[in-house]
Structures are given as C-alpha cells and as structure tokens.
Design a protein around this motif. Structure first.
Motif, PDB file in Angstrom:
ATOM      1  N   LEU A  24       0.835  -1.208   0.000  1.00 51.21           N
ATOM      2  CA  LEU A  24       0.000   0.000   0.000  1.00 51.21           C
ATOM      3  C   LEU A  24       0.865   1.252   0.000  1.00 51.21           C
ATOM      4  O   LEU A  24       0.556   2.238  -0.674  1.00 51.21           O
ATOM      5  N   ASN A  25       1.967   1.199   0.779  1.00 51.07           N
ATOM      6  CA  ASN A  25       2.840   2.356   0.865  1.00 51.07           C
ATOM      7  C   ASN A  25       3.531   2.644  -0.480  1.00 51.07           C
ATOM      8  O   ASN A  25       3.655   3.795  -0.891  1.00 51.07           O
ATOM      9  N   ARG A  26       3.947   1.584  -1.157  1.00 52.49           N
ATOM     10  CA  ARG A  26       4.576   1.762  -2.468  1.00 52.49           C
ATOM     11  C   ARG A  26       3.552   2.299  -3.480  1.00 52.49           C
ATOM     12  O   ARG A  26       3.889   3.062  -4.374  1.00 52.49           O
ATOM     13  N   VAL A  62       0.880   4.284  -2.636  1.00 54.05           N
ATOM     14  CA  VAL A  62       0.624   5.689  -2.279  1.00 54.05           C
ATOM     15  C   VAL A  62       1.761   6.577  -2.774  1.00 54.05           C
ATOM     16  O   VAL A  62       1.535   7.585  -3.445  1.00 54.05           O
ATOM     17  N   GLN A  63       3.009   6.214  -2.442  1.00 52.60           N
ATOM     18  CA  GLN A  63       4.146   7.095  -2.711  1.00 52.60           C
ATOM     19  C   GLN A  63       4.778   6.863  -4.078  1.00 52.60           C
ATOM     20  O   GLN A  63       5.613   7.646  -4.501  1.00 52.60           O
ATOM     21  N   ARG A  64       4.405   5.788  -4.747  1.00 52.18           N
ATOM     22  CA  ARG A  64       4.976   5.399  -6.051  1.00 52.18           C
ATOM     23  C   ARG A  64       6.507   5.382  -6.002  1.00 52.18           C
ATOM     24  O   ARG A  64       7.171   5.898  -6.897  1.00 52.18           O
ATOM     25  N   THR A  65       7.056   4.813  -4.931  1.00 54.55           N
ATOM     26  CA  THR A  65       8.515   4.788  -4.783  1.00 54.55           C
ATOM     27  C   THR A  65       9.161   3.620  -5.522  1.00 54.55           C
ATOM     28  O   THR A  65      10.385   3.502  -5.522  1.00 54.55           O
TER      29      THR A  65
END
Lengths: 200, 200
Positions: free
Chosen positions: A172-174, A176-179
């Motif tokens: 989910l974090n990847r 959201v931040q598209r890292t």
C-alpha cells in the motif's frame, strides 16, 4: 391493493437493484475523474440516470455512497474469506498479486487515489475508512493468519495486526508514494521475507 | 572594488543564509496551513519577509522550495547516517520512534500531509518525492542494513529495499491511513517481528 403489491415487488426490487448498481458505478467513475472534493450527490444522480431523491432514500452522504461502492467492488472480487489451500505463502501471494493488479487498474486506482487524497488530510473521513473499509478487510486477513496459526504455519505469539501490516503495508505504501514498481516479483519477495519472521 | 567585495562577503553570506532559512520555514508553515495546491511563491515571500526575486534566484518552483525545506528538517535532525551502536534492533527502534514522534508533531505532520495529499494523485510530484526525498533517505537506511549484514546480524540474501519497506512501510502506511495509533510499542513490535525474518 395487496395483489398489486405482491405482483409489483419482484419488479420493484429488480429496479431498485439496477438503480443501486448504477449509482455505485457512477460514484466510482465520477470520483476518479473529478476527485472527492468535487464529487456531489447531484453529479452522481445525473451520471446514474436517477433522481437525487432515489439516492437520498438509501444514502445520507457522498462518503457513504463511495464506501458502499468500494465495499461492493471488494466483495464482488474476493467473495468474503481469503483463500485457504493450506499453503499460506501461496495464498498470500495470490491475494497480494490480485491487490497490485487491482491497484493498477484505472477503474480502481483512480477512485482509490481520489479517496486517499482526502483521507491523508481529513481525520473524519480517515476514521470512516478505517471502520467501514479497512477493519472488515483486516478481519478477513486476520482470520486467514489465525488459520495458519492453528495449522502450525505461523508462530502463536505473533501480533496479528502487525503481521497484516508487514504483509500489506509495504504494498500500500509503495502504491501511495509510487517509490517503486508494483510487480508480482515484489509481492512475492515481501511475502517470503515477511513470512520468514512469522514462522514458528 | 575587490576589498569592498571581500569585506561584504561574510555579511552577505550571513544575510543569504538567514533569508534562505526564513524561506524554508515559511514554506513548511504555509503548506501546512493552506495545502500544496494553494501554496504560492508570492505567499512564501510575504511570510518570509523577502522579495519574490530573492526566491527565484535560488529556486525555480514551489515544489523545489518545499523539498529543500523537508530535506533541511530531516538533515538537521538525523545528521546523515543512521545510528550504528552494533545493536540493529535498538538502532532501528530509536530511528522509528523518532519518526513516529516527528509524524505526530504538527510542525512536521501538517506540511507532510499537505505534500502527500498531492503525491497521491500527482505522478510528477510523486516522482520528485521519490528521487529527491525518499531515495537519499532510503540509501541511509540501506547503508545501516548493509553494516548489519557485514556484522552477521542480517541475512546476506535479503533484498535491502524489501527490508526497508518491511521496517518503514507499516509505520508510514498507518500514518497515511490512520488505521491505528502510532505508538513506540507499535514501532518496537514492527521492528522485532520484521527482524525475525531478516536474521541469518
């Protein structure tokens, strides 16, 4: 009067279900295009081809429509419980691969981003999200991990919420931040690495 | 001419540094109050008590000011490398406890939420964030984990990006979605559970 009502009920029920589906679809489509802030009941009604009163009969606010729309999407696809073939890693990879596919489908990605744009800075909407969307899904995830504990595939002393966060948080974090890219290979690495720490 | 310039340089340099700090502080304060969309160079100039030309001399856009402001915050606090006392779990808990303290400080939380409100739906800003803020911080985290691998405290075959995501992803995700309290106890559980899977 009674016989008319009896005859009318199946038709009315079908019409209601058709209208309900049209409203939920219109809400998802519209929020992905205009964002949550500009989403209105009037806009949803126009896009769904129903009157505003039809919407207000079933939902008090645009937020409540949108949450039901996301719930219907998720319920349609996952049919309740997470898969349990007895192979925890394989089951989690299946679910998380489907999640990243879904997060990259514009029909889900755009409304989900519109919702998160607001959630990030609106604590009330975030609390609604936590209660109405995250928690029911989280309970299904905990259920699958509890089954793994009973099957001796996961340590009994693992905090199940932390386990869920380790498995789903990075993805989910990847998103959201598209890292980094959300690939099946990434999903498999997250599951394998997290499970190493969750085994008995 | 030359002697004047030599005399003026230290003062000019002090003035420049004072103005630069005022601009970065004003940018963070303002974005937390009005949001990224309504942040303007003019607004930052007024709040910092400098002319717009002073800002344009150093930065091409509001995004570039804001990223420098976040970098200066992070650099001030963490002074480059992550701590390395030889105890990986203790060092990670220290860093992540400081992270959750920071994420709950309104002076950091509000500008960070304003930035993420845009990042969620703006791929260009997200790419800037990934390159200019996430990647330099991520390299520091990988450095600490590489040292742990050399010290035999972390398995050699762990993908370091996945390890960083398992350790930091759950905390950032809980902050974005507010799905639970960001406590030191939660941090410690995430670190202990993740490290179980990262050990040799």
């Amino acid at each position: 009067m009674r016989s008319v009502s009896q005859k009318a009920t199946p038709d009315a029920s079908r019409r209601s279900e058709t209208a309900r589906r049209a409203i939920l679809t219109a809400a998802l489509d519209l929020v992905g295009r205009v964002g949550y802030a500009k989403l209105t009941i009037e806009g949803i009604a126009t896009a769904a081809g129903v009157g505003k009163q039809t919407i207000y009969r079933w939902w008090p606010s645009k937020g409540s429509i949108l949450f039901d729309a996301f719930l219907s999407l998720t319920t349609d696809q996952q049919d309740g419980a997470l898969p349990d073939t007895g192979d925890l890693a394989a089951d989690l990879k299946l679910v998380l691969r489907a999640t990243v596919d879904e997060l990259q489908d514009p029909g889900f990605d755009l409304p989900m981003r519109a919702l998160h744009t607001e959630i990030v800075h609106d604590p009330v909407l975030a609390a609604d999200y936590a209660t109405r969307l995250d928690e029911p899904m989280r309970e299904l995830k905990r259920d699958r991990l509890r089954a793994a504990q009973r099957a001796g595939q996961m340590s009994e002393d693992v905090d199940l919420d932390v386990a869920v966060d380790l498995l789903f948080g990075p993805i989910l974090n990847r998103w959201v931040q598209r890292t980094g890219p959300l690939t099946h290979e990434y999903v498999d690495l997250v599951v394998d690495t997290a499970l190493r720490g969750l085994k008995p």
